[in-house]
Scaffold this motif. Sequence first.
Motif, short mmCIF file in Angstrom:
data_model
loop_
_atom_site.label_atom_id
_atom_site.label_comp_id
_atom_site.label_asym_id
_atom_site.label_seq_id
_atom_site.Cartn_x
_atom_site.Cartn_y
_atom_site.Cartn_z
N GLU A 193 0.86 -1.20 -0.02
CA GLU A 193 -0.06 0.09 0.01
C GLU A 193 0.90 1.27 0.06
O GLU A 193 1.90 1.10 0.48
CB GLU A 193 -0.86 0.04 1.24
N PRO A 194 0.39 2.27 -0.79
CA PRO A 194 1.12 3.51 -0.69
C PRO A 194 1.28 4.13 0.71
O PRO A 194 0.38 4.09 1.46
CB PRO A 194 0.49 4.37 -1.64
N LEU A 195 2.63 4.62 0.98
CA LEU A 195 2.87 5.31 2.29
C LEU A 195 1.98 6.56 2.42
O LEU A 195 1.86 7.47 1.22
CB LEU A 195 4.12 5.58 2.51
N PRO A 196 1.63 7.27 3.33
CA PRO A 196 0.92 8.59 3.70
C PRO A 196 2.13 9.41 3.49
O PRO A 196 3.34 9.30 3.86
CB PRO A 196 0.05 8.53 4.89
N SER A 197 1.73 10.79 2.90
CA SER A 197 2.78 11.83 3.17
C SER A 197 2.97 12.50 4.58
O SER A 197 2.29 12.09 5.13
CB SER A 197 2.17 13.02 2.03
N GLY A 198 4.14 12.97 4.49
CA GLY A 198 4.66 13.70 5.84
C GLY A 198 5.86 12.73 6.31
O GLY A 198 6.51 12.26 5.62
N ASP A 199 6.12 13.09 7.51
CA ASP A 199 7.32 12.68 8.05
C ASP A 199 7.13 11.09 8.50
O ASP A 199 6.22 10.88 9.29
CB ASP A 199 7.86 13.23 9.29
N THR A 256 11.21 11.83 4.63
CA THR A 256 9.94 12.46 4.37
C THR A 256 9.25 12.19 3.18
O THR A 256 10.34 12.10 2.18
CB THR A 256 10.19 13.85 4.37
N LEU A 257 8.02 11.83 2.97
CA LEU A 257 7.29 11.70 1.91
C LEU A 257 6.54 12.78 1.41
O LEU A 257 5.61 13.34 2.36
CB LEU A 257 6.50 10.46 1.88
N ASP A 258 6.90 13.52 0.30
CA ASP A 258 6.13 14.69 -0.02
C ASP A 258 5.49 14.56 -1.36
O ASP A 258 5.70 15.21 -2.43
CB ASP A 258 7.11 16.00 -0.23
#
Length: 208
Positions: free
Chosen positions: A103-109, A131-133
């Motif tokens: 599953e895709p990871l959520p954005s953020g730290d 971090t995922l932006d």
Amino acid sequence: MPTMAGMTFAAAFRRARAVVAGLLLLTLAVLVAPAAQAHDMLIDSRPAAGEVLSEAPDAVVLTFNNPPLAVGSAITVVDASGATVAQGEGTVEGAEVLLPLSEPLPSGDLEVRWRVASSDGHPIEGTIAFTLDAPAAQPTASAAPTAEPAATPEPTTAEPAAAPTAEAEETGLAGLPTWLKVAVGVAALGAVAGLVVLVARRLREDRL
């Protein structure tokens, strides 16, 4: 009073003791250093520590200096609040330990928390912050409204054709009523009889 020879011996003894102590410490350091260096260590990772990603990774990959044991590997990804967003047992492939992300990871730290069994059997662990932006997922287009079904015309009941009656109108004498046919026949016979009488009368007058 101590003699000069006694003082010299005592100083020599102290120096010898210091040398022996130094040699013991050096020997201990030499023996302990290889044991300390025997534990495996993380040398690379994807995502890398401190990396800012513009799209979600499809896997977490940890690379060690020696192939870790294929038992006891665990990888967890948590968000800024510490909530788990992905976890599983890592798959060891050579010196790498992988955790596919279904599953895709959520954005953020985010933070990867890992634990593996090093090649000498000792467990080692660590964390990797990144971090995922990634842009927010676009809402899926709603299905186009279906066209209203065309109204089904109500079946019309055709008026049945009138059944022909016995008195249906016909052409010629055949279409005349019976009583009228009799009257016409009688009139025709009367006319013929009158004509015969007239002819007979004229013949009789001519003979006279």
